[in-house]
Every structure is written in structure tokens, then in C-alpha cells.
Scaffold this motif. Structure first.
Motif, mmCIF file in Angstrom:
data_model
loop_
_atom_site.group_PDB
_atom_site.id
_atom_site.type_symbol
_atom_site.label_atom_id
_atom_site.label_comp_id
_atom_site.label_asym_id
_atom_site.label_seq_id
_atom_site.Cartn_x
_atom_site.Cartn_y
_atom_site.Cartn_z
ATOM 1 N N THR A 126 -6.307 14.195 -80.901
ATOM 2 C CA THR A 126 -5.786 12.874 -81.227
ATOM 3 C C THR A 126 -4.881 12.488 -80.074
ATOM 4 O O THR A 126 -3.948 13.218 -79.748
ATOM 5 C CB THR A 126 -4.974 12.907 -82.536
ATOM 6 N N PHE A 127 -5.184 11.380 -79.436
ATOM 7 C CA PHE A 127 -4.416 10.964 -78.279
ATOM 8 C C PHE A 127 -3.302 10.008 -78.661
ATOM 9 O O PHE A 127 -3.414 9.235 -79.606
ATOM 10 C CB PHE A 127 -5.322 10.257 -77.259
ATOM 11 N N GLU A 128 -2.226 10.072 -77.897
ATOM 12 C CA GLU A 128 -1.188 9.059 -77.966
ATOM 13 C C GLU A 128 -1.535 8.040 -76.887
ATOM 14 O O GLU A 128 -2.415 8.275 -76.075
ATOM 15 C CB GLU A 128 0.176 9.694 -77.723
ATOM 16 N N HIS A 129 -0.849 6.916 -76.877
ATOM 17 C CA HIS A 129 -1.194 5.859 -75.931
ATOM 18 C C HIS A 129 0.039 5.285 -75.250
ATOM 19 O O HIS A 129 1.141 5.320 -75.799
ATOM 20 C CB HIS A 129 -1.942 4.726 -76.651
ATOM 21 N N LEU A 130 -0.178 4.774 -74.059
ATOM 22 C CA LEU A 130 0.838 4.064 -73.296
ATOM 23 C C LEU A 130 0.293 2.695 -72.936
ATOM 24 O O LEU A 130 -0.895 2.559 -72.606
ATOM 25 C CB LEU A 130 1.158 4.811 -71.999
ATOM 26 N N CYS A 131 1.159 1.674 -72.975
ATOM 27 C CA CYS A 131 0.728 0.371 -72.470
ATOM 28 C C CYS A 131 0.560 0.510 -70.952
ATOM 29 O O CYS A 131 1.069 1.455 -70.342
ATOM 30 C CB CYS A 131 1.732 -0.718 -72.830
ATOM 31 N N LYS A 132 -0.164 -0.418 -70.340
ATOM 32 C CA LYS A 132 -0.433 -0.306 -68.901
ATOM 33 C C LYS A 132 0.847 -0.289 -68.076
ATOM 34 O O LYS A 132 0.949 0.424 -67.083
ATOM 35 C CB LYS A 132 -1.347 -1.435 -68.447
ATOM 36 N N SER A 133 1.843 -1.045 -68.498
ATOM 37 C CA SER A 133 3.100 -1.106 -67.756
ATOM 38 C C SER A 133 3.815 0.249 -67.772
ATOM 39 O O SER A 133 4.235 0.756 -66.729
ATOM 40 C CB SER A 133 4.004 -2.179 -68.347
ATOM 41 N N CYS A 134 3.930 0.860 -68.948
ATOM 42 C CA CYS A 134 4.592 2.170 -69.046
ATOM 43 C C CYS A 134 3.773 3.248 -68.350
ATOM 44 O O CYS A 134 4.332 4.137 -67.715
ATOM 45 C CB CYS A 134 4.833 2.539 -70.508
#
Length: 100
Positions: free
Chosen positions: A43-51
Motif C-alpha cells: 500500500t503506497f503513500e502519496h506526495l503531491c508533485k510540489s512536495c
């Protein structure tokens, strides 16, 4: 209803760094183990493109173990940072200041 309609659904994920909800297509996957290519039972976590762009993309071998050793999240930020800097210096030597 079309068989593939669920593929066109916009899934929203939350950036683990800033907490903003973004469309899955506008996010980057983050694997805390550093192995985002092995997808079995993950299960992956996610980052917005900016972060994601703000991340340091240098190797982080041993970082997760160090954070566990220091019980990250259990103490105040000031206590944690003091312990972190002291432990890093003990394990790897004195920290060098960046040159301007």
C-alpha cells in the motif's frame, strides 16, 4: 454500465507531507522502504508533485531504522531533532556546514 468505467474514476489521495487532497494522477507514489517497483502486497503513500519535487532524492539507507530507534513522533520536535543530530554525529561523525 461499461466494464471499464471504474478505470476512469478519479481517485483522490492525501499528500503525506502537506496533507492536501489531490487527484491520484497529480500525485507521486512514495514507498518508505525505497522500493516502489516491487508492488506485491504493498500500500503506497502519496506526495503531491510540489512536495515530491522538494524531496531529497539521495540514498536513505538506514534512515527508517534510525527513526524507529529514536522513537520518532513520540517526543516534541525539539527533543527529536536534538536526539537525531546527536545520534547522527555519533554514528557518522561531525556534521559539516554547507559552503556558500
Amino acid at each position: 454500465m461499461a466494464l471499464w468505467s471504474s478505470r476512469n474514476r478519479t481517485e483522490t489521495v492525501t499528500c503525506l507531507a502537506c496533507g492536501v487532497d489531490v487527484a491520484r494522477s497529480d500525485a507521486r507514489e512514495y514507498d518508505k522502504h525505497g522500493d516502489r517497483w516491487d508492488r506485491d502486497d504493498k500500500t503506497f503513500e502519496h506526495l503531491c508533485k510540489s512536495c515530491f519535487g522538494d524531496l531529497c532524492h539521495q540514498p536513505r539507507d538506514g534512515l527508517e531504522d534510525l527513526l524507529v530507534d529514536l522513537e520518532a513522533g513520540e517526543n516534541s520536535q525539539g527533543v527529536f531533532l536534538s536526539q537525531y543530530l546527536s545520534t547522527v554525529e555519533d554514528r557518522y561523525g561531525p556534521l559539516e556546514e554547507g559552503q556558500d
